[in-house]
Each structure stands twice: as structure tokens, then as C-alpha cells.
Design an enzyme around this catalytic site. Structure first.
Site, PDB file in Angstrom:
ATOM      1  N   ASP A 351       0.737  -1.759   0.382  1.00 37.61           N
ATOM      2  CA  ASP A 351      -0.087   0.391   0.197  1.00 37.61           C
ATOM      3  C   ASP A 351       0.951   1.423  -0.326  1.00 37.61           C
ATOM      4  OD1 ASP A 351      -2.251  -1.991  -0.116  1.00 37.61           O
ATOM      5  OD2 ASP A 351      -3.007  -0.507   2.124  1.00 37.61           O
ATOM      6  N   ASP A 573      -8.495  -7.959   9.030  1.00 41.25           N
ATOM      7  CA  ASP A 573      -7.716  -6.704   8.643  1.00 41.25           C
ATOM      8  C   ASP A 573      -7.610  -5.475   9.972  1.00 41.25           C
ATOM      9  OD1 ASP A 573      -6.846  -8.309   6.374  1.00 41.25           O
ATOM     10  OD2 ASP A 573      -8.965  -8.226   5.905  1.00 41.25           O
TER      11      ASP A 573
END
Ligand code: BGC
Length: 633
Positions: A351, A573
Site C-alpha cells: 500500500d 484486517d
């Protein structure tokens, strides 16, 4: 971890870097050899014992492109690895290469040996060859160097500057002169098929580290799985039996904080040294073993979300801390000689660079970007220097960078960062998409984004928002083209994290339904991706285990060299704030929302079965993913 696709349409700009190599123009002879116009660089002044000879030949020149080969002969001590460097005066641009790993940075071309032709005995030669495009004049390069030594006839006085492979390779010391005698076809023979290491200890650097290797099973993960199996056994033996199978697959070791390096991160996860010792113990004699680590602790990490915000601040001091307290210790453990036989696949900073491309409107991302770029370049530099480590840089997934306004700038961003390292683009072995995300590898019933439904193309559906890449297969192929277009080697390998992108279960369509007459209803009826919004990323309801880790899932000729499980299925997550619990990310709240940057609001799609911090075990999520596995476990 965040895979937010907000602000997907935003663009940005970037610069570049160059290699240095001191080429000396040396006695050039023009001639014709085997239909190739040959030019020899290598004889020169005061020759004592020559180091190398290079013969450059153009096989065919069709005005806008040409095929060339360079025969390099070793006139000095045996090479265990080689790097050929030369530069063009014009705009000759590499398209594909073989008999070596080819890369170009500006006018400078670098070719490194493949896994099978690194050993060159005294008097032996190798002939890497490539295809190029050009316009104007196609002048031959003036000079060549191997391992930093100009092919000028002198014996290298110092050890070649490239890192020799740690293990003397048992591959034949001469390379068959298999150079194609005709102009090579335009398809790069980039087959990452690569001969598996015959030395059996994996210490050399091969093109596809997964090929021929045993996959290391992380006992931390096996332990998490087995505990869940034990808990479910009495109440649901069928489920428990399926869950038990999960312990047989490789998942990555996440180094998600400085403390994780030594294993004091939490009570479940051991440190890097311990993991590598387990890998050594699991290694079978005569077979290399491959272990996966995730390098994930940049300053200002996860700038667009909260779930995985980092521990290191996005400041100059933070960058120093990242380099000296995080990357350096990891590199020093990995460089320990006893681990040289483990192929370590390093997934670099999920990311991070995607946020640098699309989320500049967010102040935290804007502030973090320079540190992301410097930090990733530092990690690449340090890890690339260790010959048994392989760098795979995170490229998010199709639902984030798939728009052409994101994809091109993203490829430029990756090239900019790689070119900031001493090894340039060669510091990157490949790229990985879908790390810890849920985007399907293929959308079997939605293969044509321009298909007209009700007078509209399918990609205009709200779910796709004119992003033509519906799945990771098509996205990775397109990114490969973009990345090699920016100078990355044709030999880069693409990985897909398929750990949780299976989307099986009762809601998965099993056949094409062509009756809906609007794009939105057509997509809804046919997509396997069950998310309400493609930007949803946290603990997705309905998700299932995806394809098992697979080497060369599409055969040896495909750029996708492996399916891997980077995110351990069952680890959360992220959590979300609640009355009793202030911490967390609203994007993980089943009652929360996401926005698409165009004013659209959607549910997060998150599971309602728990509220578990990032990286911690979320048993109900694991069970759901096992039940919805596709293919079934
Ligand atoms: C979390 C990490 C965790 C990893 C693997 C990431 O989303 O931020 O803390 O180690 O997932 O579960």
C-alpha cells in the site's frame, strides 16, 4: 492494512536516474560474422592478460528496430556471476532480451546472468541477445564492461564488484552458443521457466524463486489454524476437517513492527531468526526452500486509513529509525551465512507507493510520500544486496490502480524509486498484486469491459466506475507491460496474493446470466466479487479462500510466476471504534461506510462477527473463508 480506492482518479508526476559505467573506446573492428555485422571492443593498449572480450553484433535492422547480441568471453579468472554493461549513443530502447536478464536505464544497458549461465570458466563465453526499437541512427555501442571491468584487455586487479553467488553453481561452466541465428520473434522469451537450482540449497539468485522449491510452512500460522480446528471439532467436524487443510499451505511472515523482528511483537508471532531456523529445519536435502516475509513498517504507514497505522512517524528522524532500527537489522539477519540457502521472498511495503500515486489529496499521504519513496529505495537496496533475497514490490490491486490515469503514473513511480537504488531497476525481482485484498484473480463471466449492455459498456457500471480491469489477471498483465515500458526487466515476475480472493459459496454465480438489460444489473448478476464496493478491504463478509499457492499457475511462459498467500487467512484486517473500545478504523465497521471520491457512499462490507485488531486471529472470519473457499478445500 488499507486498500482504499478513494481518489483513484488522481494523478501525479515524477523524474529519473542513471547508471554509471566508465567505458573506454577500445580497438574496434568491423566485420561480418554469421550474418551479424560484428563490432569487437576488447583489444587495446598494453594488453597483459586480458579480462574480457565483447563482440557486439546486429542480426537484423528493420529501420525502427533491430536484434543484437553480445558475445562476452572471459579472459580472466572464472566468473560465478556476471553483469554486462554498455550504453547506446542514440535512443535505442530495449524491448526484450534473453540469455541474460536485461534492463535499461536511460542510455545504459545492464545484462546480468540468468540462473543457468552465471558460471563462465576462463576462456568460456556467453551470448546474451535482445530486441530494441530506435529512430534516427543505430550506432553500435562504443565499449563494454563485465562486472565493472572494461573489456579492454587488462586483468581485473580487484574482485568484481557484483556480489558473487554464494554457492558455486553446478551449472555447466560454458554456455551453449544457442543464440538465435535469426532475428528473434517479438515475443520475449522471458519464460521464467528458469532451470531450478541444481545445487539444491537455493543460495544462488534464480529468476523464479518458487520454482523447484519447497514452501516453508510458518509454524505460527499452523498453530493458529490448529487451535481453531480444535475449537470447532466437536461442534462442527466437517468444518474442522476443511479448516485443518489450511495448515498445509505457505503464508508469509509479517514483520509489521520493529519488535516483530525479534519476535516480541505478540505472544503468537516469532521473530525472523527463529522463522529462518525453522525453515532450515524444514528444508529437504537437495531441494531449495522458499520463505516469504513482508516488510511493512514505513514511516507514516497506512496513511489513508487507521487500521494499520504505523509506529514510525513520517519525519526525517522516522526515516532514519526505519533504516537503522528496522531495515538494517532485517538485512543483517537475512545476510547470515547459514541462511544463504533459503530463498527469501520479500514483499515490499504493501500500500505504500500506491498511496503516493493516488492519495496525495490526503495530507497524511502527502507528508509521508517522500519517506515512503526513500524508505522503499533503502529497503530494496539493502535486500537486493543479499543474493538469496528476492524483492517483490506491492502494486495494490486492479480496483485501486486499474484506471489508466493511475496505472501509467504508478509504473513511473515504481521506476523512479527503483532507479534511486544503486542497482537501479535490477533491485526489483517483480511485483505483487492483491496483497491482503479480496479482488478476484478472474471474473469468469465478465471478461469484456467494453461489452455493450443496454447501450452502455460494462465497465461503466457503478461497481467498476470505468476501470477496465475487473480482475487481477488482466491487471497484472497490463501492469507488466507498463512496468517493462518504464525500464524494468522483461524477466520481472508477477505474484498474486490469492489467500482470500476466492469468493466461493452459495452466492457465487456458476454460469453467465445474459438476461439483465442494464449494466448495473448485468454486473450484479455476473460478478463473483461479492463486495458492495471494490474499495472495501476490511474483513469482508462472504469472502472465501482463493486458489492455493501455485507455481507457474498459467505455465512457464506467463509473467504471473506464482499464486501466493501473503495475508494469513484468519488474521484480521483491522478493528473499529465501539462504545467499549475507542481504537480502530471506521472502514472495518460493518455499520460504517466508504466513499468513492465521486460522491458515492457504500457499505464497508465488513463482517459482523467480531471486532479484532489488525493481525490478530479472527476465528469466525477464518471459518467463513474456509466455507467459501473457491476452489473448495
Ligand atoms: C496488519 C499486520 C498483520 C498482517 C498479517 C496487516 O493487515 O496490519 O499487523 O501482521 O496484516 O495479518
Amino acid at each position: 492494512m488499507n486498500m482504499n480506492s478513494e481518489d483513484d482518479e488522481r494523478k501525479r508526476e515524477r523524474p529519473a536516474r542513471r547508471l554509471t559505467s566508465a567505458f573506454v573506446a577500445a580497438g574496434l573492428t568491423m566485420g561480418v560474422a554469421g550474418g551479424f555485422a560484428a563490432l569487437t571492443a576488447g583489444t587495446s593498449h598494453a594488453a597483459t592478460t586480458p579480462g574480457c572480450t565483447a563482440v557486439y553484433s546486429v542480426g537484423s535492422d528493420w529501420g525502427s528496430g533491430f536484434g543484437a547480441q553480445v558475445t562476452i568471453t572471459n579472459n580472466g579468472p572464472a566468473w560465478t556471476s556476471w553483469t554486462l554493461t554498455y550504453s547506446y549513443a542514440g535512443n535505442q530502447t530495449l524491448q526484450s532480451g534473453w540469455n541474460g536478464t536485461w534492463a535499461q536505464s536511460g542510455k545504459n544497458v545492464t545484462v546480468t546472468n540468468t540462473s543457468w549461465n552465471g558460471s563462465v570458466a576462463t576462456g568460456g563465453s556467453v551470448t546474451p541477445a535482445g530486441n530494441f526499437t530506435y529512430s534516427g541512427t543505430n550506432a553500435a555501442p562504443a565499449a563494454f564492461a563485465v562486472n565493472g571491468i572494461t573489456c579492454s584487455g587488462s586483468t581485473p586487479s580487484t574482485t568484481p564488484s557484483t556480489t558473487p553467488s554464494t554457492t558455486p553453481s553446478t551449472t555447466p561452466s560454458t554456455t551453449p552458443s544457442t543464440t538465435p541465428s535469426t532475428t528473434p520473434s517479438t515475443t520475449p522469451s522471458t519464460t521464467p521457466s528458469t532451470t531450478p537450482s541444481s545445487s539444491g540449497n537455493g543460495g544462488e539468485h534464480v529468476v523464479n524463486p518458487f520454482l523447484g522449491a519447497t514452501q516453508y510452512l510458518n509454524p505460527d500460522y499452523t498453530g493458529e489454524v490448529n487451535a481453531q480446528v480444535a475449537a470447532d471439532k466437536a461442534g462442527n467436524p466437517t468444518l474442522a476437517a476443511a479448516e485443518a487443510k489450511m495448515a498445509g499451505f505457505q503464508t508469509a511472515v509479517w514483520l509489521d513492527k520493529i519488535a516483530a523482528i525479534n519476535g516480541t511483537g505478540d505472544s503468537v508471532h516469532h521473530g525472523l531468526q527463529w522463522q529462518l531456523d525453522q525453515a532450515l529445519a524444514q528444508q529437504k536435502a537437495g531441494t531449495p526452500i522458499v520463505a516469504e516475509i513482508v516488510v511493512y513498517d514505513l514511516p507514516g504507514r497506512d496513511c489513508a486509513a487507521i487500521a494499520s497505522n504505523g509506529e514510525i512517524p513520517a519525519t526525517a528522524a522516522g526515516l532514519t529509525q526505519y533504516e537503522t532500527q528496522y531495515i538494517d537489522p532485517i538485512a543483517s539477519i537475512l545476510a547470515t551465512p547459514k541462511y544463504a540457502g533459503i530463498r527469501v521472498v520479500a514483499v515490499i511495503e504493501p500500500d505504500s507507493l500506491p498511496n503516493a500515486v493516488t492519495n496525495q489529496s490526503k495530507p497524511a499521504c502527502q507528508a509521508a510520500t517522500p519517506y515512503y519513496e526513500s524508505g522503499v529505495a533503502y529497503a530494496l537496496t539493502k535486500l537486493h544486496a543479499i543474493s538469496n533475497v528476492y524483492n517483490y514490490v506491492d502494486i495494490a490491486h486492479s480496483a485501486w490502480l486499474g484506471w489508466s490515469s493511475n496505472m501509467g503514473p504508478a509504473a513511473q513511480e515504481y521506476a523512479k524509486v527503483a532507479k534511486a537504488t544503486p542497482a537501479g531497476v535490477a533491485s526489483v525481482d517483480g511485483f505483487i498484486s492483491d496483497t491482503a485484498n479480496y479482488t478476484p484473480t478472474t471474473e469468469p463471466f465478465l471478461q469484456n469491459p467494453t461489452l455493450q449492455v443496454g447501450g452502455q459498456p460494462v465497465d461503466s457500471a457503478k461497481f467498476y466506475q470505468y476501470n477496465p480491469y475487473f480482475d487481477e489477471y488482466s491487471y497484472d498483465q497490463a501492469m507488466y507491460t507498463q512496468l517493462t515500458g518504464q525500464g524494468f526487466s522483461p524477466n520481472i515476475g508477477m505474484l498474486i496474493d490469492t489467500s482470500r480472493n476466492g469468493w466461493g459459496g452459495a452466492n457465487r454465480p456458476t454460469a453467465l446470466n445474459s438476461s439483465p438489460t442494464t449494466v448495473d444489473s448485468y454486473v450484479a448478476a455476473n460478478k463473483v466479487d461479492q463486495r458492495p464496493f471494490r474499495g472495501d478491504w476490511c474483513n469482508q463478509a462472504g469472502a472465501g479462500i482463493g486458489a492455493r499457492p501455485t507455481v507457474q499457475p498459467y505455465g512457464a511462459g506467463n509473467h504471473i510466476i506464482a499464486f501466493v498467500w501473503i495475508k494469513p487467512p484468519g488474521e484480521s484486517d483491522g478493528d473499529y471504534p465501539s462504545a467499549s473500545h475507542p481504537h480502530g478504523d471506521p472502514h472495518c465497521d460493518p455499520a460504517g461506510t466508504q466513499t468513492d471520491g465521486n460522491g458515492g457512499t457504500y457499505p464497508t462490507g465488513s463482517l459482523t462477527l467480531g471486532n479484532v485488531a489488525a493481525g490478530q486471529w479472527y476465528g469466525a472470519e477464518f471459518s467463513q473463508e474456509v466455507q467459501n473457499a473457491y476452489p473448495a478445500l
